[in-house]
Design an enzyme around this catalytic site. Structure first.
Site, PDB file in Angstrom:
ATOM      1  CB  ALA A  67      -0.904  -0.003   1.222  1.00 10.29           C
ATOM      2  N   GLY A  68       0.312   2.340  -0.496  1.00  8.80           N
ATOM      3  CA  GLY A  68       1.029   3.611  -0.509  1.00  8.80           C
ATOM      4  C   GLY A  68       1.427   4.048  -1.892  1.00  8.80           C
ATOM      5  CB  THR A  91      -3.711   4.330   3.929  1.00  5.26           C
ATOM      6  OG1 THR A  91      -2.750   3.343   4.270  1.00  5.26           O
ATOM      7  CG2 THR A  91      -4.723   4.474   5.049  1.00  5.26           C
ATOM      8  CG  ASN A 116       6.341   8.609   2.852  1.00  7.63           C
ATOM      9  OD1 ASN A 116       5.292   9.096   3.274  1.00  7.63           O
ATOM     10  ND2 ASN A 116       6.686   7.337   3.079  1.00  7.63           N
ATOM     11  NE  ARG A 117       7.938  16.898   5.522  1.00  5.93           N
ATOM     12  CZ  ARG A 117       9.235  17.135   5.339  1.00  5.93           C
ATOM     13  NH1 ARG A 117      10.137  16.260   5.764  1.00  5.93           N
ATOM     14  NH2 ARG A 117       9.634  18.247   4.728  1.00  5.93           N
ATOM     15  CG  LEU A 118       3.649  10.904   0.650  1.00  4.32           C
ATOM     16  CD1 LEU A 118       3.445   9.582  -0.066  1.00  4.32           C
ATOM     17  CD2 LEU A 118       3.604  12.059  -0.326  1.00  4.32           C
ATOM     18  CB  SER A 183       1.187   5.988   8.692  1.00  7.77           C
ATOM     19  OG  SER A 183       1.761   7.192   8.192  1.00  7.77           O
ATOM     20  CG  ASN A 185       4.610  10.243   7.484  1.00 14.99           C
ATOM     21  OD1 ASN A 185       5.559  10.690   8.106  1.00 14.99           O
ATOM     22  ND2 ASN A 185       4.750   9.376   6.493  1.00 14.99           N
ATOM     23  CE  LYS A 225       2.640  -1.307   5.706  1.00 18.26           C
ATOM     24  NZ  LYS A 225       2.513  -0.813   4.311  1.00 18.26           N
ATOM     25  CG  ASN A 254       3.968   1.889   7.720  1.00 17.64           C
ATOM     26  OD1 ASN A 254       4.550   2.570   6.876  1.00 17.64           O
ATOM     27  ND2 ASN A 254       2.667   1.977   7.922  1.00 17.64           N
ATOM     28  N   GLY A 276      13.093   1.542   2.128  1.00 19.74           N
ATOM     29  CA  GLY A 276      14.208   1.133   1.280  1.00 19.74           C
ATOM     30  C   GLY A 276      15.191   0.234   2.002  1.00 19.74           C
ATOM     31  CE1 TYR A 326       6.365   3.673  -2.919  1.00 19.50           C
ATOM     32  CE2 TYR A 326       4.853   3.381  -1.114  1.00 19.50           C
ATOM     33  CZ  TYR A 326       5.385   4.170  -2.099  1.00 19.50           C
ATOM     34  OH  TYR A 326       4.919   5.447  -2.271  1.00 19.50           O
TER      35      TYR A 326
END
Length: 349
Positions: A67-68, A91, A116-118, A183, A185, A225, A254, A276, A326
């Site tokens: 996801a993401g 999500t 990331n901090r989407l 998450s 974030n 998750k 995550n 990563g 991902y």
């Protein structure tokens, strides 16, 4: 393997010259255009087989999309064409929200990492479901996971309200449903992993699923998750609470808040979750501990830092039943999917 897959290293040069989030959107658009054209669709099609059972579901292979990457479920069929055994999208939150201010995605190429901090940016549940209904992935035997979360402005003590709305909305359209409580974030979200909070949330979700199963005549698996930054004691607690509420699986893990592996590198101090290559070992440790504490039949999906087929196998060796990709896709391209399937198939023989 598709000739288009071999071309990715050339495309990556151009993509890495762009802002990471803009490159992400450009990649999805390009994949969708290639899928929509019957000629190029055939060139990019991959059918990597390694039949696997997961939570009673029949997967073509145990390599999934995390996801993401496709938050709004707008590219399910195009992503499925790359050879995945299962696709997870979201999500999704009940209401649309823009997420955190830009820039909010940063590459660390020397570490094959991404921050990331989407912040659960998405178009909301209604648009998400409209996209899911338009896809044909499930009709052709693909397995689809739908990932639900809470809106940023919903107080944490009312988080269950959002998860219950999400569960009810996605239930008829999912092969499994992921409850994202990890998450980094969304403010205070990870607090839901605490024993008391998790027990309360899952108790409500369990009751809601029972009524939805009666209504729709089917029992959809529920998975949770979790984060990689948990203590051993916290992992053990989660391993006790999940089966208690009839949860079918766990996704580990995550993104991480740790910067130990990228200290001193450009962008390393940016706020957000790190994914990563540096995440691989951290997620392996969580998977190993979960497998020690959980029933052998309890499903574990391993995700985090898979950059090669060998690392996918390491996730399986640690106790995972399936894996998800991902950030590895960003650095390696779609050829990574088939490579992981091939390595896992060889290991299982």
């Amino acid at each position: 393997m598709s000739i288009l897959f071999h071309a990715y290293p050339l495309a990556r040069q151009a993509l890495f010259a762009m802002d990471p989030e803009a490159a992400h959107e450009a990649t999805l658009s390009a994949l969708q255009r290639a899928y929509d054209c019957s000629l190029t669709r055939g060139f990019m099609r991959e059918r990597a087989l390694a039949p696997t059972k997961l939570m009673g579901l029949s997967l073509r292979n145990p390599v999934g999309l995390a996801a993401g990457l496709d938050k709004n479920g707008a590219h399910i069929d195009a992503m499925g064409n790359l050879g995945f055994g299962f696709i997870e999208v979201g999500t999704v939150t009940p209401r649309a929200q823009p997420g955190n201010p830009k820039p909010r995605m940063f590459r660390i190429p020397e570490a094959q990492a991404l921050i990331n901090r989407l912040g659960f940016n998405n178009l909301g549940l209604d648009t998400f479901l409209a996209n899911v209904k338009k896809s044909t992935w499930r009709q052709h035997g693909g397995i689809l996971g739908l990932n639900i979360g809470k809106n940023a402005d919903t107080p944490i003590e009312r988080a269950a309200d959002d998860y219950l709305i999400g569960l009810e909305g996605v239930y008829p359209h999912a092969d499994y449903i992921t409850v994202n409580i990890s998450s980094p974030n969304t403010k205070n979200l990870r607090a839901l992993q605490g024993e008391h909070e998790l027990d309360l949330l899952l108790g409500q979700l369990k009751n809601k699923r029972e009524s939805l199963a009666d209504l729709h005549g089917k029992r959809v698996p529920l998975v949770v998750k979790i984060a990689p930054d948990l203590t051993v004691e916290e992992i053990d607690t989660i391993a006790e609470v999940l089966p208690k509420h009839g949860i079918d699986g766990v996704i580990a893990t995550n993104t991480t808040l740790s910067r130990e592996a990228v200290a001193g590198m450009k962008h390393a101090e940016e706020a957000g979750g790190l994914s990563g290559a540096p995440l691989h070992e951290k997620s392996l440790e969580v998977i190993k501990r979960l497998r020690q504490r959980l029933n052998p039949d309890f499903a574990i999906i391993g995700v985090g830092g898979i950059m090669s087929g060998h690392q996918a196998v390491e996730k399986i060796q640690a106790g995972a039943n399936a894996v998800q990709l991902y950030t590895g896709l960003i650095y390696r391209g779609p050829a990574l999917v088939g490579e992981c399937v091939k390595e896992i198939r060889g290991y299982k023989r």
